[in-house]
Design a protein around this motif. Structure first.
Motif, PDB file in Angstrom:
ATOM      1  N   PRO A   5       0.720  -1.346   0.075  1.00 56.25           N
ATOM      2  CA  PRO A   5       0.163  -0.036  -0.143  1.00 56.25           C
ATOM      3  C   PRO A   5       0.845   1.227  -0.126  1.00 56.25           C
ATOM      4  O   PRO A   5       1.887   1.375   0.489  1.00 56.25           O
ATOM      5  N   ASN A   6       0.227   2.452  -0.648  1.00 57.44           N
ATOM      6  CA  ASN A   6       0.916   3.768  -0.390  1.00 57.44           C
ATOM      7  C   ASN A   6      -0.034   4.221   0.635  1.00 57.44           C
ATOM      8  O   ASN A   6      -1.179   4.476   0.487  1.00 57.44           O
ATOM      9  N   GLN A  22      -4.514   4.590   4.128  1.00 57.25           N
ATOM     10  CA  GLN A  22      -3.915   4.074   2.552  1.00 57.25           C
ATOM     11  C   GLN A  22      -4.855   4.881   1.382  1.00 57.25           C
ATOM     12  O   GLN A  22      -5.858   5.355   1.566  1.00 57.25           O
ATOM     13  N   GLN A  23      -3.809   4.968   0.421  1.00 58.19           N
ATOM     14  CA  GLN A  23      -4.239   5.949  -0.443  1.00 58.19           C
ATOM     15  C   GLN A  23      -5.689   5.561  -1.188  1.00 58.19           C
ATOM     16  O   GLN A  23      -6.362   6.571  -1.402  1.00 58.19           O
ATOM     17  N   ASP A  24      -5.923   4.486  -1.320  1.00 55.53           N
ATOM     18  CA  ASP A  24      -6.872   4.028  -2.041  1.00 55.53           C
ATOM     19  C   ASP A  24      -8.455   3.951  -1.066  1.00 55.53           C
ATOM     20  O   ASP A  24      -9.346   3.646  -1.691  1.00 55.53           O
ATOM     21  N   MET A  25      -8.271   4.596  -0.123  1.00 52.94           N
ATOM     22  CA  MET A  25      -9.442   4.841   0.841  1.00 52.94           C
ATOM     23  C   MET A  25      -9.831   6.175   0.399  1.00 52.94           C
ATOM     24  O   MET A  25     -11.151   6.688   1.115  1.00 52.94           O
ATOM     25  N   ASN A  56       4.399   1.644  12.535  1.00 55.45           N
ATOM     26  CA  ASN A  56       3.271   0.937  13.374  1.00 55.45           C
ATOM     27  C   ASN A  56       3.047   2.250  14.641  1.00 55.45           C
ATOM     28  O   ASN A  56       2.011   1.978  15.169  1.00 55.45           O
ATOM     29  N   PHE A  59      -1.252   5.305  13.639  1.00 55.53           N
ATOM     30  CA  PHE A  59      -2.621   4.253  13.666  1.00 55.53           C
ATOM     31  C   PHE A  59      -3.237   4.294  12.241  1.00 55.53           C
ATOM     32  O   PHE A  59      -3.218   5.542  11.556  1.00 55.53           O
ATOM     33  N   GLU A  60      -3.563   3.115  11.729  1.00 57.54           N
ATOM     34  CA  GLU A  60      -4.195   3.094  10.310  1.00 57.54           C
ATOM     35  C   GLU A  60      -5.548   3.352  10.578  1.00 57.54           C
ATOM     36  O   GLU A  60      -6.265   2.498  11.175  1.00 57.54           O
ATOM     37  N   GLU A  62      -9.282   3.187   8.766  1.00 56.43           N
ATOM     38  CA  GLU A  62      -9.972   2.506   7.845  1.00 56.43           C
ATOM     39  C   GLU A  62     -11.396   2.807   7.822  1.00 56.43           C
ATOM     40  O   GLU A  62     -11.953   2.933   8.825  1.00 56.43           O
TER      41      GLU A  62
ATOM     42  N   LEU B 122       4.027   4.892  -7.151  1.00 56.97           N
ATOM     43  CA  LEU B 122       4.201   5.220  -5.588  1.00 56.97           C
ATOM     44  C   LEU B 122       4.293   6.841  -5.686  1.00 56.97           C
ATOM     45  O   LEU B 122       4.883   7.281  -4.723  1.00 56.97           O
ATOM     46  N   GLY B 181      -5.754  -1.979  -5.284  1.00 56.62           N
ATOM     47  CA  GLY B 181      -5.507  -1.251  -4.071  1.00 56.62           C
ATOM     48  C   GLY B 181      -3.979  -0.475  -4.019  1.00 56.62           C
ATOM     49  O   GLY B 181      -3.489   0.054  -3.083  1.00 56.62           O
ATOM     50  N   ALA B 183      -1.123   2.224  -5.314  1.00 62.74           N
ATOM     51  CA  ALA B 183      -1.353   3.626  -5.446  1.00 62.74           C
ATOM     52  C   ALA B 183      -1.618   3.988  -6.854  1.00 62.74           C
ATOM     53  O   ALA B 183      -0.840   3.627  -7.822  1.00 62.74           O
ATOM     54  N   PRO B 187      -9.108   1.159  -6.399  1.00 70.00           N
ATOM     55  CA  PRO B 187      -8.691   0.910  -5.004  1.00 70.00           C
ATOM     56  C   PRO B 187      -9.267  -0.555  -4.869  1.00 70.00           C
ATOM     57  O   PRO B 187     -10.172  -1.231  -5.569  1.00 70.00           O
ATOM     58  N   GLY B 188      -8.781  -1.243  -3.815  1.00 71.31           N
ATOM     59  CA  GLY B 188      -9.442  -2.733  -3.526  1.00 71.31           C
ATOM     60  C   GLY B 188     -10.614  -2.825  -2.926  1.00 71.31           C
ATOM     61  O   GLY B 188     -10.598  -2.097  -1.670  1.00 71.31           O
ATOM     62  N   VAL B 216      -4.022  -5.013  -1.989  1.00 71.49           N
ATOM     63  CA  VAL B 216      -2.661  -4.881  -0.870  1.00 71.49           C
ATOM     64  C   VAL B 216      -3.497  -3.885   0.228  1.00 71.49           C
ATOM     65  O   VAL B 216      -4.305  -3.257   0.089  1.00 71.49           O
ATOM     66  N   GLY B 217      -2.838  -4.100   1.304  1.00 75.27           N
ATOM     67  CA  GLY B 217      -3.119  -3.345   2.842  1.00 75.27           C
ATOM     68  C   GLY B 217      -4.384  -3.808   2.983  1.00 75.27           C
ATOM     69  O   GLY B 217      -4.954  -4.946   3.135  1.00 75.27           O
ATOM     70  N   HIS B 218      -5.368  -2.744   3.581  1.00 73.37           N
ATOM     71  CA  HIS B 218      -6.631  -3.024   4.118  1.00 73.37           C
ATOM     72  C   HIS B 218      -7.770  -3.902   3.410  1.00 73.37           C
ATOM     73  O   HIS B 218      -8.272  -4.622   3.874  1.00 73.37           O
ATOM     74  N   LYS B 246      -3.845  -6.464  10.674  1.00 72.00           N
ATOM     75  CA  LYS B 246      -3.489  -5.068  11.136  1.00 72.00           C
ATOM     76  C   LYS B 246      -2.419  -4.973  12.289  1.00 72.00           C
ATOM     77  O   LYS B 246      -2.643  -5.389  13.340  1.00 72.00           O
TER      78      LYS B 246
END
Ligand SMILES: [Zn+2]
Lengths: 62, 285
Positions: A5-6, A22-25, A56, A59-60, A62, B122, B181, B183, B187-188, B216-218, B246
């Protein structure tokens, strides 16, 4: 090739909390993207990129 | 051999070009570490190993000698391991187009990645896959009997694949990897995965292609469950996610693959063996 993720890293100007998005949010969170999850204040953008070593501590949201 | 409809392929993306030991000390970096992880992935149910290499500083490299060394070690240490090897052609955004395919010509892997378009990397660089590169790649893959894993980071790249299919640069049936997901890519989410699949149904035709996906990620788990529910295959590994959940670092690639195999089984399917995956993908070993 992927690169994980970015993230966009922030801190809160009011309470000091460190957090990341995360950018895609962006489409999912809309106006809430970048806001402190505790007080709702718009965060101060620090930097963005792939996971950092102090990742870490942030805090992420979401 | 049992019904292939019920089989889902697990692709293990073990290293990637980005995460380093500092991000997760369990990311395999050297040919020796990667070879061991390939075997562990195969033991846990992976049918395909998607491989990237790193240079001695840990940066992504397309050094053909590193690929050759890794393949030699896999063969030497684990002669019983029949996993499908899928070598990246995109392991270093600064590599020349020629360097990106040299190992494909030399090693003739069963599969190699084919990134079907260009995008910003990125937010600091360019991930370039020019029309000339994609045409050359298609030709080189055909000449060497290498099946492309068509990585699509957005629906436009599926459109690009349809164009190269019509033009004869690519040959059907295509195998897509929907990469979610990242960059500046799509989006995922479950909704977006469905859209990717419907786009492929429309452009390529239902039943004319196979597909796999990862987030990727969340969105990693959301995309994994959604892909299985939609009839697709899945890719897991530390290239795409160095976290198990997480805040929790993955202990190993094998841990991620074991979970993927459990999810597939709980759903009522089975992880495809490498030979079953060869049948599904139409590989001629
Ligand atoms: Zn705050």
């Amino acid at each position: 090739m992927s690169w994980g993720p970015n993230f966009m890293y922030y801190h809160c100007p009011s309470c000091g909390k460190k957090f990341k998005f995360q950018q895609d949010m962006i489409p999912e969170l809309g106006d809430d993207f970048g806001r402190c999850p505790d007080c709702g204040e718009m965060g101060v953008f620090e930097h963005d990129g792939a996971r950092t070593l102090d990742d870490n501590e942030y805090f992420e949201v979401e | 051999m049992s019904d292939l409809k019920n089989k889902r392929i697990i692709t293990a993306a073990l290293t990637g070009a980005w995460p380093k030991k500092e991000n997760n000390p369990n990311v395999p970096m050297t040919p020796s570490e990667i070879a061991d992880d390939v075997y562990a992935a195969w033991k846990e149910g992976a049918a395909i190993a998607h491989l990237h290499m790193r240079d001695d500083e840990g940066n992504g490299t397309m050094d053909h000698l590193k690929f050759a060394e890794t393949l030699r070690l896999i063969k030497e240490r684990y002669p019983e391991c029949d996993i499908i090897l899928n070598l990246t052609t995109s392991g270093d955004i600064y590599a020349t187009d020629d360097t990106r395919v040299l190992h494909v010509k030399e090693l003739k892997p069963e599969m190699a990645s084919y990134d079907c378009g260009s995008m910003n990397w990125l937010n600091f660089g360019l991930f370039l896959n020019s029309p000339k590169f994609l045409e050359d790649c298609g030709r080189i893959f055909k000449e060497n009997n290498v099946k492309p894993e068509i990585e699509c980071f957005d629906p436009g790249m599926i459109g690009n694949a349809a164009y190269y299919l019509k033009k004869g640069v690519l040959e059907g049936p295509l195998h897509f990897q929907f990469c979610m997901g990242c960059a500046n890519g799509i989006p995922g989410s479950l909704k977006n995965l469905l859209f990717m699949k419907e786009t492929a149904d429309q452009l390529i035709g239902k039943g004319n292609y196979t597909w796999s996906a990862f987030g990727v990620g969340h969105s990693a788990m959301e995309v994994m469950y959604a892909a299985i529910a939609l009839g697709g295959s899945i890719r897991v590994g530390m290239e795409d996610n160095v976290m198990y959940s997480k805040g929790v670092l993955a202990e190993s690639n094998a841990q991620l693959i074991a979970r993927a195999a459990r999810v597939i089984r709980e759903y009522g399917c089975e992880p495809a063996t490498p030979d079953e995956a060869r049948q599904i993908l139409g590989l001629k070993k």
